[in-house]
Enzyme design. Structure first.
Site, short mmCIF file in Angstrom:
data_model
loop_
_atom_site.label_atom_id
_atom_site.label_comp_id
_atom_site.label_asym_id
_atom_site.label_seq_id
_atom_site.Cartn_x
_atom_site.Cartn_y
_atom_site.Cartn_z
N ARG A 56 54.88 -32.37 13.34
CA ARG A 56 55.18 -33.39 12.34
C ARG A 56 55.55 -32.76 11.01
O ARG A 56 55.22 -31.60 10.75
CB ARG A 56 54.03 -34.39 12.11
CG ARG A 56 53.02 -33.98 11.05
CD ARG A 56 52.31 -35.17 10.45
NE ARG A 56 53.22 -36.11 9.82
CZ ARG A 56 52.84 -37.27 9.28
NH1 ARG A 56 51.57 -37.61 9.27
NH2 ARG A 56 53.72 -38.08 8.72
N HIS A 78 92.65 -64.32 16.02
CA HIS A 78 93.23 -63.64 14.84
C HIS A 78 93.21 -64.57 13.62
O HIS A 78 93.96 -64.36 12.67
CB HIS A 78 94.66 -63.17 15.11
CG HIS A 78 94.84 -62.53 16.44
ND1 HIS A 78 94.54 -61.21 16.68
CD2 HIS A 78 95.26 -63.04 17.63
CE1 HIS A 78 94.78 -60.93 17.95
NE2 HIS A 78 95.20 -62.03 18.54
N ASP A 124 45.10 -41.39 0.72
CA ASP A 124 44.77 -42.81 0.89
C ASP A 124 43.77 -43.05 2.02
O ASP A 124 42.86 -43.88 1.89
CB ASP A 124 46.04 -43.64 1.11
CG ASP A 124 46.89 -43.15 2.29
OD1 ASP A 124 46.61 -42.05 2.82
OD2 ASP A 124 47.84 -43.87 2.66
N SER A 137 44.25 -38.58 10.16
CA SER A 137 44.74 -39.74 9.40
C SER A 137 45.65 -40.62 10.24
O SER A 137 45.65 -41.85 10.13
CB SER A 137 45.48 -39.28 8.15
OG SER A 137 44.61 -38.61 7.28
N SER A 172 56.96 -40.21 5.75
CA SER A 172 55.98 -41.20 5.29
C SER A 172 56.54 -42.18 4.26
O SER A 172 56.52 -43.40 4.48
CB SER A 172 54.77 -40.47 4.69
OG SER A 172 53.83 -41.40 4.21
N SER A 225 78.47 -74.41 -8.48
CA SER A 225 79.05 -73.48 -9.45
C SER A 225 78.67 -73.93 -10.85
O SER A 225 78.66 -75.12 -11.15
CB SER A 225 80.57 -73.44 -9.30
OG SER A 225 81.17 -72.76 -10.39
#
Length: 479
Positions: free
Chosen positions: A322, A152, A80, A105, A327, A282
Site C-alpha cells: 500500500r 441526426h 484519526d 487502522s 487516502s 429568467s
C-alpha cells in the site's frame, strides 16, 4: 455561512445519503467493527471480559463531548484511528486495553468503506427502481401518441412518445443490473493485519492457523457479509472502488442522455419538465420556462462520469502492499460519487413525476413533415387504383419539390397535400388521402412494443421491489 460547504450535501443530496457518509456514521461503524472483533476474539478464547463487551455495546454512538475528545486527541497524535481508539476507551474503560487488539487502522477504515459502498448501492437501487416505475407509467400513458422521430436531430419516421421513453427506461434497467451486480460482488476486507499476512493474529492465538481463519470468518459474518476477500494487502484492492463507481458513472451517461432529450423537446415545445406556479425562469426574460431540473441533471451527471476516473488512477499507483496517497483522494471521490448519483436520481424522479406533454404541438409538427413521409403510401395507392408506378413517382416528386420550396424559401406551411388534391392525376385517390395521412398508421409496432417491454422488462422489477415502490414518496426539490 462563513466557510465552504460542498453543495452536494448542503444543497442537493438526500439526508439518507448525506448521513451515510457523515462523521457520525463513520465513527459509529468503526465502533461496531471494534465490538465485533472483540466478540469474535472472546469466542475464540482470548481473555476479554463480558463487562468489556457490554460497555462497548452501550457506547456505539458518539455524543458531542466524545467528538471533542477525539478531535483533541487527533490534533495531538495526528492519527484519526488512534484518536478514536482512545475516545472509545474513555467511555468503555473495561475494554480500553483490548480495543483494536491485533488490528491495523485499515481494519476499521477499509471495512467501513466497504460497508458504505454496499449501503450506498442499496440507497441508489431503491431510488432507481422508483424512477424506472415513474417513467414506465409515463410510457404506458403515451404508448400510442404519435410523434416525429429524429435521427441526426433531423425529422425521421414517426414513433410514439411512449416508445421513445422506453429507450430511456431500458438503459436505466441496465444501470440497475450493473449497480446490483457491483453491490452483490462487494466482499469484506476482514481481519488481515498490517500487510495482509494476519501475523499479529497468529501471534495472539499462539500460532493456531485455524483460529485465525475462524476469526476472519466470524467477524465477516457478524458484519453481515457473505464472504471476505481471500487475500488483501494492508488495504482491500482499490480495484473494488473502480468496480463500484463504474456503474455509477455509466448511470451518469444514461441520465445525461435522458435529460438532454427532454431539454431538446422543451425547445421544440413538445414536452416540458415540471414548472411550479411561482417559479422564475429568467431574471430578465419573464416569459422563460428554462429546463433547470434537466440542466442540473446534465451538470451533475458530467461530474459523476468524471469522478470515476479517480478510482482508476488511484488503483494504478498502489505500490506493493500500500501507499497512503489513496487516502485523501478516496475521502473525496467515493462520497462525491454516491452523493452525486443520489442527487441525479432524486432530480430525475421529480422530473418523471411531472412531465408535461403538448399533443397539439406534436401534431402540428407531424403535419409539417408527414406529407413528405406519406409520398410512398400515395404512390402505392395510385398503383392499386390502376396507375403506373414510375409516372406516379414523377408526379409526386415534382409536387414535393414545389412544396419543399414553399416551406424553405417562403417560410410557409407544407402544402403538398393541397397540391395533390388539386392535381387531376391523383383524383382516383383523393378520398383516401386523409386515411393515408393518419399518423397512427406510421408508428409501426411502437404501441405494442411499449406494452411488451413493460410487461417483460419492467413488471418483474416492480414485483421484486414492491415494498420500495409502495413506500416511495414524491420528490420535491428544495432548490
Amino acid at each position: 455561512m462563513d466557510s465552504y460547504q460542498t453543495p452536494l450535501s448542503s444543497r442537493y443530496a438526500s439526508k439518507e445519503m448525506s448521513h451515510l457518509f457523515s462523521s457520525e456514521m463513520r465513527f459509529h461503524t468503526w465502533r461496531e467493527l471494534w465490538l465485533n472483533l472483540a466478540i469474535a476474539e472472546k469466542e475464540l478464547g482470548l481473555p476479554i471480559s463480558d463487562e468489556a463487551i457490554q460497555e462497548m455495546q452501550n457506547n456505539l454512538y458518539l455524543d458531542e463531548k466524545q467528538f471533542g475528545i477525539a478531535a483533541a486527541e487527533e490534533k495531538k497524535r495526528r492519527h484519526d484511528v488512534m484518536a478514536h481508539v482512545h475516545t472509545f476507551g474513555v467511555v468503555a474503560p473495561s475494554a480500553a486495553a483490548i480495543i483494536h487488539l491485533g488490528a491495523t487502522s485499515c481494519y476499521v477504515t477499509d471495512n467501513a468503506d466497504l460497508i458504505f459502498l454496499r449501503e450506498g448501492c442499496n440507497i441508489l437501487i431503491n431510488k432507481l427502481v422508483v424512477v424506472i416505475d415513474r417513467l414506465a407509467r409515463f410510457a404506458e400513458e403515451y404508448r400510442a401518441l404519435p410523434t416525429l422521430g429524429f435521427t441526426h436531430f433531423q425529422p425521421a419516421q414517426l414513433t410514439t412518445v411512449g416508445k421513445r421513453c422506453t429507450l430511456w427506461i431500458q438503459e436505466l434497467l441496465w444501470d440497475l443490473r450493473n449497480i446490483a451486480r457491483a453491490r452483490d460482488d462487494i466482499g469484506f476486507r476482514g481481519v488481515k493485519g498490517t500487510t495482509g499476512t494476519q501475523a499479529s493474529f497468529l501471534t495472539l492465538f499462539d500460532g493456531d492457523h485455524e483460529k485465525v481463519k475462524a476469526l476472519d470468518k466470524r467477524v465477516t459474518e457478524l458484519m453481515g457479509f457473505a464472504y471476505a476477500y481471500p487475500v488483501t494487502s494492508q488495504t482491500y484492492s482499490r480495484k473494488v472502488d473502480i468496480d463500484v463507481l463504474s456503474p455509477l458513472a455509466s448511470f451518469g451517461a444514461t441520465a445525461h442522455k435522458i435529460a438532454t432529450d427532454i431539454r431538446l423537446l422543451a425547445n421544440l415545445k413538445e414536452m416540458e419538465e415540471p414548472f411550479e406556479k411561482d417559479q422564475i425562469g429568467s431574471s430578465a426574460m419573464a416569459y422563460k420556462r428554462n429546463p433547470m431540473r434537466c440542466e442540473r441533471v446534465c451538470s451533475l451527471a458530467r461530474h459523476l462520469m468524471v469522478v470515476h476516473q479517480n478510482t482508476l488512477l488511484t488503483s494504478s499507483v498502489q505500490w506493493f502492499e500500500r501507499t497512503l496517497d489513496d487516502s485523501a483522494n478516496r475521502r473525496v471521490t467515493i462520497p462525491e460519487a454516491f452523493l452525486t448519483a443520489d442527487i441525479v436520481l432524486s432530480t430525475l424522479q421529480n422530473i418523471s413525476e411531472g412531465l408535461v406533454v403538448y399533443p397539439k404541438v406534436i401534431a402540428r409538427r407531424i403535419s409539417e413533415e408527414l406529407p413528405f413521409m406519406a409520398t410512398e403510401n400515395v404512390i402505392m395507392a395510385m398503383v392499386k387504383a390502376g396507375g403506373d408506378r414510375q409516372q406516379a413517382h414523377e408526379e409526386i416528386r415534382v409536387l414535393s419539390h414545389q412544396a419543399s420550396a414553399v416551406v424553405k424559401q417562403e417560410g410557409k406551411a407544407n402544402d403538398l397535400i393541397s397540391r395533390i388534391k388539386a392535381t387531376a392525376y391523383f383524383q382516383p385517390i383523393h378520398d383516401q388521402l386523409d386515411a393515408l395521412l393518419d399518423p397512427a398508421t406510421f408508428v409501426g409496432r411502437a404501441p405494442e412494443q411499449v406494452d411488451e417491454f413493460i410487461q417483460e422488462c419492467v413488471t418483474p422489477i416492480r414485483e421484486s421491489y414492491k415494498e420500495q415502490l409502495h413506500s416511495a414518496k414524491q420528490v420535491e426539490l428544495n432548490v
